[in-house]
Design an enzyme around this catalytic site. Structure first.
Site, PDB file in Angstrom:
ATOM      1  N   SER A 234       0.735  -1.160  -0.387  1.00  0.00           N
ATOM      2  CA  SER A 234      -0.094   0.269   0.350  1.00  0.00           C
ATOM      3  C   SER A 234       1.085   1.393   0.104  1.00  0.00           C
ATOM      4  O   SER A 234       0.154   2.892   0.128  1.00  0.00           O
ATOM      5  CB  SER A 234      -1.042  -0.263   1.174  1.00  0.00           C
ATOM      6  OG  SER A 234      -0.236   0.105   2.601  1.00  0.00           O
ATOM      7  N   LYS A 279      -5.663   5.107   8.364  1.00  0.00           N
ATOM      8  CA  LYS A 279      -4.513   5.888   8.418  1.00  0.00           C
ATOM      9  C   LYS A 279      -5.125   7.049   7.625  1.00  0.00           C
ATOM     10  O   LYS A 279      -4.112   8.059   8.490  1.00  0.00           O
ATOM     11  CB  LYS A 279      -4.236   5.255   6.736  1.00  0.00           C
ATOM     12  CG  LYS A 279      -3.446   3.535   6.377  1.00  0.00           C
ATOM     13  CD  LYS A 279      -3.205   3.151   5.055  1.00  0.00           C
ATOM     14  CE  LYS A 279      -2.459   1.789   5.482  1.00  0.00           C
ATOM     15  NZ  LYS A 279      -2.701   1.233   4.083  1.00  0.00           N
TER      16      LYS A 279
END
EC number: 3.4.21.53
Length: 340
Positions: A234, A279
């Site tokens: 990611s 996140k």
């Protein structure tokens, strides 16, 4: 009564002490891709002129606990349930039965290395710096269109006479063929072979050879990414942005604080990731002003953006670079796409 009470205490103690079958996700630390990690440059480039950028381009992470990652208690699960910044998922929905911690670590390491190589390729492609990429067959899918034709280890060098320079070249050629047979040239055991395959249409509507491919790159200079104890694919988009900033004179960020996430392939396509909500929180807690979110994650972003954090949705590296340039130059970003 004494017996019943003792039994209740024993059952209660067992419920508290035994591992809970849940996986917890919480905001993790961020790392500036154009800065340092453990007093060493996170990205180091050798054999090419580089520039020292200002600002921050943070990759974001998620703490994952439970399941093969280590036991969690029912109290841990309860605390996570009432914490809006964490998520709780049944273990069986996250990991296949029998998955071990070493399985996860190996998978994360492989995907991290692959994402770094793809990020380098995407960054060099954006900067028009030539590099070599080859596509090799790893395995064939079930009921593959290439069954009996392609084999694991074959490197596809051309399609219908056109060189295969990257995965995008192959996809475009298959789309243009619109289901008609294609002629492939492959390297097999060091010898060139000419083969013909009729692609099959996938449920998504595109045409495929039905093979899993891996990319191997030959770059004109060395790019080393040093980041321990972080795995998965990611961070690819933020690695690519960091490399571009270091290879470009001036400051892409304008000295401002960006964070983001997203997988990336060698053509610069940015894809979906997990843990987007955690996140966002981690980026905000570490001082980010702007967050670059994959367009495919937008449904999970809406309603979960911390106050003061501006989110821009991106689906390609070109869009990500443009967003950073606009905001880094002092623009308000009003014309940039968001996840609303």
């Amino acid at each position: 009564m004494v017996t019943s009470g003792a039994l209740a205490l024993m059952l209660g103690a067992a419920a508290v002490l035994l591992p809970a079958p849940y996986v917890l996700e919480a905001p993790g630390p961020t790392f500036n891709t154009i800065g340092e990690a453990r007093s060493q440059p996170l990205i180091k480039i050798s054999g090419r002129e580089t520039f020292d950028p200002e600002g921050e381009l943070d990759l974001t992470t998620v703490y994952v606990s439970g399941g093969p990652n280590g036991d969690v208690s029912i109290f841990d699960a309860f605390r996570a349930w009432i914490d809006p910044d964490q998520t709780v998922s049944p273990e069986e929905l996250v990991y296949a039965p029998g998955t071990t911690r070493s399985d996860i670590e190996e998978r994360n390491t492989v995907s991290m290395i692959s994402s770094q190589e793809s990020a380098i390729a995407a960054a060099l492609g954006h900067l028009d710096i030539p590099y070599e990429e080859s596509l090799t067959v790893v395995e064939l899918a079930e009921a593959s269109a290439s069954a009996g034709v392609l084999e694991p280890g074959d490197t596809i060098t051309s399609i219908d006479g056109a060189p295969v320079r990257n995965i995008d070249t192959l996809r475009t050629a298959l789309t243009d063929a619109a289901g008609a047979g294609v002629d492939l040239e492959v390297l097999r055991g060091g010898s060139a072979e000419e083969l013909s395959v009729t692609p099959k249409r996938s449920p998504e509507g595109n045409y495929q050879l039905g093979v899993l491919l891996t990319s191997e790159f030959n770059f004109p200079f060395d790019v080393t990414i040093a980041l321990d104890n972080v795995g998965g694919p990611s961070a690819g988009s933020m690695f690519a942005l960091g490399i571009i900033d270091m290879l470009t004179e001036g400051d892409l960020t304008g000295g401002r604080h960006f964070a983001g996430t997203g997988t990336i392939d060698s053509t610069g396509a940015i894809g979906r990731i997990g843990g987007i909500q955690q996140k966002l929180v981690g980026a905000h807690e570490n001082g980010a002003e702007f967050f670059l979110a994959p367009a495919e994650n937008c449904a999970e972003v809406v309603g979960h953006v911390p106050d003061g954090l501006k989110v821009v949705k991106v689906s390609t590296l070109e869009e990500a670079v443009n967003a950073v340039e606009v905001l880094g130059s002092g623009g308000d970003g009003g014309g940039l796409p968001t996840c609303s």
